[in-house]
Design a protein around this motif. Structure first.
Motif, mmCIF file in Angstrom:
data_model
loop_
_atom_site.group_PDB
_atom_site.id
_atom_site.type_symbol
_atom_site.label_atom_id
_atom_site.label_comp_id
_atom_site.label_asym_id
_atom_site.label_seq_id
_atom_site.Cartn_x
_atom_site.Cartn_y
_atom_site.Cartn_z
ATOM 1 N N PRO A 60 0.821 -1.230 0.000
ATOM 2 C CA PRO A 60 0.000 0.000 0.000
ATOM 3 C C PRO A 60 0.847 1.269 0.000
ATOM 4 O O PRO A 60 0.501 2.251 -0.682
ATOM 5 C CB PRO A 60 -0.817 -0.137 1.291
ATOM 6 C CG PRO A 60 -0.877 -1.603 1.559
ATOM 7 C CD PRO A 60 0.459 -2.123 1.129
ATOM 8 N N GLN A 61 1.933 1.268 0.756
ATOM 9 C CA GLN A 61 2.825 2.429 0.793
ATOM 10 C C GLN A 61 3.478 2.658 -0.563
ATOM 11 O O GLN A 61 3.617 3.795 -1.035
ATOM 12 C CB GLN A 61 3.887 2.206 1.866
ATOM 13 C CG GLN A 61 4.797 3.401 2.116
ATOM 14 C CD GLN A 61 5.836 3.119 3.184
ATOM 15 O OE1 GLN A 61 6.086 1.957 3.529
ATOM 16 N NE2 GLN A 61 6.449 4.163 3.727
ATOM 17 N N VAL A 63 2.261 1.779 -3.546
ATOM 18 C CA VAL A 63 1.258 2.281 -4.486
ATOM 19 C C VAL A 63 0.988 3.762 -4.239
ATOM 20 O O VAL A 63 0.853 4.553 -5.183
ATOM 21 C CB VAL A 63 -0.041 1.454 -4.371
ATOM 22 C CG1 VAL A 63 -1.155 2.073 -5.211
ATOM 23 C CG2 VAL A 63 0.212 0.016 -4.798
ATOM 24 N N GLU A 64 0.947 4.149 -2.986
ATOM 25 C CA GLU A 64 0.677 5.545 -2.635
ATOM 26 C C GLU A 64 1.735 6.485 -3.196
ATOM 27 O O GLU A 64 1.434 7.611 -3.590
ATOM 28 C CB GLU A 64 0.619 5.680 -1.111
ATOM 29 C CG GLU A 64 0.346 7.100 -0.625
ATOM 30 C CD GLU A 64 0.374 7.215 0.888
ATOM 31 O OE1 GLU A 64 0.216 8.343 1.392
ATOM 32 O OE2 GLU A 64 0.564 6.184 1.565
ATOM 33 N N ARG A 65 2.987 6.026 -3.286
ATOM 34 C CA ARG A 65 4.101 6.889 -3.692
ATOM 35 C C ARG A 65 4.378 6.885 -5.193
ATOM 36 O O ARG A 65 5.226 7.642 -5.658
ATOM 37 C CB ARG A 65 5.380 6.449 -2.966
ATOM 38 C CG ARG A 65 5.342 6.591 -1.460
ATOM 39 C CD ARG A 65 6.684 6.221 -0.857
ATOM 40 N NE ARG A 65 6.687 6.333 0.595
ATOM 41 C CZ ARG A 65 7.761 6.165 1.359
ATOM 42 N NH1 ARG A 65 8.928 5.877 0.789
ATOM 43 N NH2 ARG A 65 7.672 6.262 2.654
ATOM 44 N N SER A 66 3.688 6.036 -5.953
ATOM 45 C CA SER A 66 4.093 5.781 -7.339
ATOM 46 C C SER A 66 3.165 6.415 -8.366
ATOM 47 O O SER A 66 1.942 6.390 -8.223
ATOM 48 C CB SER A 66 4.150 4.265 -7.582
ATOM 49 O OG SER A 66 5.043 3.653 -6.684
ATOM 50 N N LEU A 85 -6.282 -3.858 -3.012
ATOM 51 C CA LEU A 85 -5.808 -2.471 -3.009
ATOM 52 C C LEU A 85 -6.951 -1.496 -3.285
ATOM 53 O O LEU A 85 -6.981 -0.388 -2.739
ATOM 54 C CB LEU A 85 -4.694 -2.306 -4.041
ATOM 55 C CG LEU A 85 -3.356 -2.957 -3.653
ATOM 56 C CD1 LEU A 85 -2.410 -3.014 -4.845
ATOM 57 C CD2 LEU A 85 -2.704 -2.196 -2.495
ATOM 58 N N ALA A 90 -6.401 2.457 -2.329
ATOM 59 C CA ALA A 90 -5.004 2.771 -2.647
ATOM 60 C C ALA A 90 -4.811 3.362 -4.035
ATOM 61 O O ALA A 90 -3.884 4.146 -4.257
ATOM 62 C CB ALA A 90 -4.155 1.507 -2.503
ATOM 63 N N TRP A 91 -5.651 2.963 -4.995
ATOM 64 C CA TRP A 91 -5.468 3.429 -6.372
ATOM 65 C C TRP A 91 -5.797 4.905 -6.490
ATOM 66 O O TRP A 91 -6.700 5.405 -5.826
ATOM 67 C CB TRP A 91 -6.335 2.616 -7.329
ATOM 68 C CG TRP A 91 -6.049 1.153 -7.309
ATOM 69 C CD1 TRP A 91 -6.903 0.151 -6.962
ATOM 70 C CD2 TRP A 91 -4.812 0.518 -7.649
ATOM 71 N NE1 TRP A 91 -6.282 -1.069 -7.055
ATOM 72 C CE2 TRP A 91 -4.994 -0.881 -7.481
ATOM 73 C CE3 TRP A 91 -3.567 0.983 -8.085
ATOM 74 C CZ2 TRP A 91 -3.984 -1.804 -7.726
ATOM 75 C CZ3 TRP A 91 -2.560 0.065 -8.318
ATOM 76 C CH2 TRP A 91 -2.775 -1.305 -8.143
ATOM 77 N N GLN A 92 -5.087 5.597 -7.379
ATOM 78 C CA GLN A 92 -5.228 7.043 -7.514
ATOM 79 C C GLN A 92 -5.585 7.426 -8.948
ATOM 80 O O GLN A 92 -5.128 6.788 -9.897
ATOM 81 C CB GLN A 92 -3.906 7.726 -7.128
ATOM 82 C CG GLN A 92 -3.407 7.368 -5.739
ATOM 83 C CD GLN A 92 -1.962 7.773 -5.543
ATOM 84 O OE1 GLN A 92 -1.551 8.873 -5.927
ATOM 85 N NE2 GLN A 92 -1.161 6.889 -4.957
ATOM 86 N N GLN A 95 -3.061 7.619 -12.134
ATOM 87 C CA GLN A 95 -1.926 6.723 -11.893
ATOM 88 C C GLN A 95 -1.886 5.630 -12.962
ATOM 89 O O GLN A 95 -2.914 5.072 -13.332
ATOM 90 C CB GLN A 95 -2.102 6.091 -10.513
ATOM 91 C CG GLN A 95 -0.989 5.204 -10.030
ATOM 92 C CD GLN A 95 -1.267 4.730 -8.606
ATOM 93 O OE1 GLN A 95 -2.335 4.190 -8.318
ATOM 94 N NE2 GLN A 95 -0.316 4.949 -7.718
#
Length: 233
Positions: A60-61, A63-66, A85, A90-92, A95
């Protein structure tokens, strides 16, 4: 592509034989690898070998940063991973989410797409070792690319940046593509194993070296046959 000057912050989910190689190829193209998920000692060692200094993060961390998430996990884990996720939020939006499965197109990424993520399916047609040898082999490889029309050039550009060649496979044709790749890989492995065993049985100490030339030349001849050429055209 998003990111400054087309460079992306890339997170690699999965540290088997494929993920770290894809990460290294993208890093060589100028993208920033923000982290990798690794669950075993072997995977952690592989990450250190292929992507030294890259943080090993929880998924999760990561995915949050990518800006680009590469899902390099086995087929039987992919659906649950994507849905899990999504349940975590978690998905943005915007992205890029890319999986490396031969079997699946982009439909498997629908939970991420529902959150506004951009789905890409890119399968390198290569038998990976998980080492730097794969980076050389990737330059002669093709990657099956499936993506919605407006973002297909993004997937193709990523493949080219990794040094490979893209070939577009329709969503509905992914299972047939996967069957063809699996048949070639499994048949080749079985026949070579049989030949190695036969040579060892008669006392040949290094059967791999004996077979190397004939196998490579036979495969090259088969791929350059008129029947294959006519299909290509």
């Amino acid at each position: 592509m998003s990111g400054r000057d087309g460079r992306l912050g890339v997170g690699i989910v999965g540290a088997g034989r494929v993920g770290p190689v894809i990460g290294a190829a993208l890093a060589a193209a100028g993208h920033a690898i923000v982290g990798v998920s690794a669950g075993t000692d072997d995977e952690r060692d592989r990450v250190e070998g292929m992507l030294p200094g890259v943080p090993q993060l929880a998924v999760p961390q990561l995915v949050e940063r990518s800006e680009l998430v590469v899902l390099a996990v086995p087929d039987d884990q992919l659906v649950e991973l994507i849905a899990g996720l999504a349940a975590l939020g978690a998905w943005q939006a915007g992205q890029l989410v890319l999986h490396t499965s031969a079997q699946h197109g982009t439909a498997v990424l629908d939970p991420a797409r529902a959150a506004g993520a951009i789905p890409l399916a890119v399968h390198p047609a290569l038998a990976f070792t998980g080492t730097s040898i794969d980076l050389v082999r990737l330059r002669d490889a093709w990657c099956a690319v499936t993506a919605p029309g407006p973002v297909l050039p993004i997937a193709q550009a990523l493949v080219v940046e990794m040094g490979a060649e893209p070939v577009v496979i329709a969503e509905e044709d992914r299972p047939a593509y996967a069957d063809a790749i699996a048949a070639a890989s499994q048949f080749s492995t079985a026949i070579i194993d049989q030949s190695v065993a036969a040579l060892r049985a008669i006392g040949v100490e290094q059967p791999g070296r004996v077979l190397g030339g004939v196998v490579r030349s036979a495969v090259e001849n088969a791929l350059q046959s008129p029947a294959v050429d006519s299909i290509d055209r």
